[in-house]
Scaffold this motif. Structure first.
Motif, mmCIF file in Angstrom:
data_model
loop_
_atom_site.group_PDB
_atom_site.id
_atom_site.type_symbol
_atom_site.label_atom_id
_atom_site.label_comp_id
_atom_site.label_asym_id
_atom_site.label_seq_id
_atom_site.Cartn_x
_atom_site.Cartn_y
_atom_site.Cartn_z
ATOM 1 N N TRP A 45 -56.518 -2.411 18.269
ATOM 2 C CA TRP A 45 -57.416 -2.448 17.111
ATOM 3 C C TRP A 45 -58.242 -3.718 17.016
ATOM 4 O O TRP A 45 -57.881 -4.772 17.505
ATOM 5 C CB TRP A 45 -56.575 -2.322 15.829
ATOM 6 C CG TRP A 45 -55.330 -3.163 15.890
ATOM 7 C CD1 TRP A 45 -55.246 -4.531 15.934
ATOM 8 C CD2 TRP A 45 -53.983 -2.686 15.948
ATOM 9 N NE1 TRP A 45 -53.935 -4.923 16.008
ATOM 10 C CE2 TRP A 45 -53.130 -3.826 16.028
ATOM 11 C CE3 TRP A 45 -53.397 -1.415 15.943
ATOM 12 C CZ2 TRP A 45 -51.735 -3.733 16.093
ATOM 13 C CZ3 TRP A 45 -52.010 -1.336 16.016
ATOM 14 C CH2 TRP A 45 -51.192 -2.481 16.086
ATOM 15 N N LYS A 114 -54.466 10.154 22.962
ATOM 16 C CA LYS A 114 -55.287 9.123 22.345
ATOM 17 C C LYS A 114 -54.377 8.186 21.563
ATOM 18 O O LYS A 114 -54.498 8.056 20.347
ATOM 19 C CB LYS A 114 -56.335 9.766 21.443
ATOM 20 C CG LYS A 114 -57.404 10.496 22.203
ATOM 21 C CD LYS A 114 -58.760 10.287 21.582
ATOM 22 C CE LYS A 114 -59.871 10.723 22.503
ATOM 23 N NZ LYS A 114 -61.146 10.877 21.823
ATOM 24 N N VAL A 117 -55.780 5.693 19.148
ATOM 25 C CA VAL A 117 -56.146 6.204 17.815
ATOM 26 C C VAL A 117 -54.904 6.245 16.919
ATOM 27 O O VAL A 117 -54.948 5.877 15.742
ATOM 28 C CB VAL A 117 -56.791 7.604 17.903
ATOM 29 C CG1 VAL A 117 -57.047 8.182 16.518
ATOM 30 C CG2 VAL A 117 -58.085 7.554 18.687
ATOM 31 N N CYS A 120 -54.199 2.772 15.754
ATOM 32 C CA CYS A 120 -55.163 2.353 14.717
ATOM 33 C C CYS A 120 -54.838 3.052 13.399
ATOM 34 O O CYS A 120 -54.974 2.460 12.319
ATOM 35 C CB CYS A 120 -56.596 2.661 15.148
ATOM 36 S SG CYS A 120 -57.166 1.588 16.468
ATOM 37 N N SER A 121 -54.401 4.312 13.489
ATOM 38 C CA SER A 121 -54.043 5.045 12.273
ATOM 39 C C SER A 121 -52.831 4.408 11.595
ATOM 40 O O SER A 121 -52.786 4.296 10.364
ATOM 41 C CB SER A 121 -53.754 6.509 12.599
ATOM 42 O OG SER A 121 -54.901 7.110 13.154
ATOM 43 N N THR A 142 -63.529 8.597 6.605
ATOM 44 C CA THR A 142 -63.981 9.021 7.950
ATOM 45 C C THR A 142 -65.224 9.927 7.911
ATOM 46 O O THR A 142 -65.546 10.560 8.916
ATOM 47 C CB THR A 142 -62.853 9.796 8.678
ATOM 48 O OG1 THR A 142 -62.410 10.863 7.829
ATOM 49 C CG2 THR A 142 -61.695 8.905 9.046
ATOM 50 N N LYS A 146 -69.658 8.828 14.352
ATOM 51 C CA LYS A 146 -69.220 7.561 14.940
ATOM 52 C C LYS A 146 -70.381 6.710 15.464
ATOM 53 O O LYS A 146 -70.379 5.489 15.325
ATOM 54 C CB LYS A 146 -68.188 7.822 16.018
ATOM 55 C CG LYS A 146 -66.900 8.372 15.408
ATOM 56 C CD LYS A 146 -65.710 8.254 16.296
ATOM 57 C CE LYS A 146 -64.470 8.653 15.501
ATOM 58 N NZ LYS A 146 -63.227 8.426 16.230
ATOM 59 N N ASP A 158 -64.489 2.414 19.392
ATOM 60 C CA ASP A 158 -64.393 3.644 18.590
ATOM 61 C C ASP A 158 -64.076 3.323 17.116
ATOM 62 O O ASP A 158 -62.983 2.821 16.813
ATOM 63 C CB ASP A 158 -63.268 4.499 19.208
ATOM 64 C CG ASP A 158 -63.055 5.807 18.462
ATOM 65 O OD1 ASP A 158 -63.739 6.058 17.456
ATOM 66 O OD2 ASP A 158 -62.172 6.583 18.889
ATOM 67 N N VAL A 160 -62.498 4.194 14.369
ATOM 68 C CA VAL A 160 -61.473 5.197 14.043
ATOM 69 C C VAL A 160 -61.449 5.508 12.541
ATOM 70 O O VAL A 160 -61.276 6.649 12.130
ATOM 71 C CB VAL A 160 -60.085 4.689 14.514
ATOM 72 C CG1 VAL A 160 -58.962 5.575 14.000
ATOM 73 C CG2 VAL A 160 -60.045 4.604 16.036
#
Ligand SMILES: Cc1cc2nc3c(=O)[nH]c(=O)nc-3n(C[C@H](O)[C@H](O)[C@H](O)COP(=O)(O)O)c2cc1C
Length: 188
Positions: A45, A114, A117, A120-121, A142, A146, A158, A160
């Motif tokens: 991240w 991924k 991702v 990051c979540s 979101t 992107k 990205d 996220v």
């Protein structure tokens, strides 16, 4: 605040006061983000902290377009009355970007997922819980394309999610949870 209490009482906030968030609170939220788990501890991240509301205005403009596109594709009527003012109200936006090359073991598997991702979540969830325990409201956001977010915030990885943070202007709405009976299966 107790961890379980924070998890049970955090709710998405979509209405913020015009009140500055103290820098030490922002830093604590970011520190909590970095304590999330990540694949092979790659910490994929990066965080862009946006305190200039002009950026929120640009994000809202782009989000309105995304909302219209989504409404036309999904047929979701409720979107028509879904107000995006919170994007410009929130005094702090934190753009969480993930690096796809920091996927841990996954990138060597036959079906790479991924994981960056996922990490990051996890960081975003830590941020929302930390914000709540510091008396702040937050929203995991979101509703943007992107490429637009990359352009607006000058990021190349990205984007996220964007976490909107501020003091809540109103108590959060009620969101119901399905029962454990519906969602859980034990294998004994
Ligand atoms: C991956 C993800 C994306 C989300 N994106 C949005 C969003 O773009 N706009 C929004 O208003 N809420 C967004 N949310 C918040 C959800 O709507 C919210 O978490 C859900 O309705 C449950 O409500 P609660 O957070 O108050 O418990 C998102 C949540 C997640 C986990």
């Amino acid at each position: 605040m107790d961890c379980i209490e924070a998890i049970m009482n955090r709710r998405s906030c979509r209405s913020f006061l015009d009140k500055k968030v103290e820098e030490d609170k922002i830093l604590k939220i970011l520190e909590c983000a970095t304590y999330a788990p990540s694949p092979a501890n790659k910490q994929p991240w990066e965080f862009t902290v946006v305190l200039d509301r002009e950026y929120g205005k640009r994000l809202k403009e782009e989000s309105e377009k995304t909302k219209a596109y989504l409404a036309s594709r999904s047929g979701w009527k409720w979107l028509e009355s879904f107000d995006l003012d919170f994007v410009t109200q929130a005094p702090v936006l934190i753009v969480v970007t993930g690096d796809p090359s920091k996927n841990g073991a996954e990138q060597f598997l036959n079906e790479p997922g991924k994981c960056y991702v996922d990490a990051c979540s996890a960081a975003i969830q830590n941020m929302c819980l930390a914000a709540h325990s510091l008396g702040l409201g937050s929203l995991w956001y979101t509703l943007y394309e992107k490429e637009s977010a990359k352009e607006i915030f000058g990021v190349d990885k990205d984007p996220v999610g964007i976490v909107c943070i501020g003091y809540p202007a109103a108590p959060p709405g009620v969101t119901r949870r399905k029962s454990l009976e519906e969602k859980v299966r034990f294998i004994r």
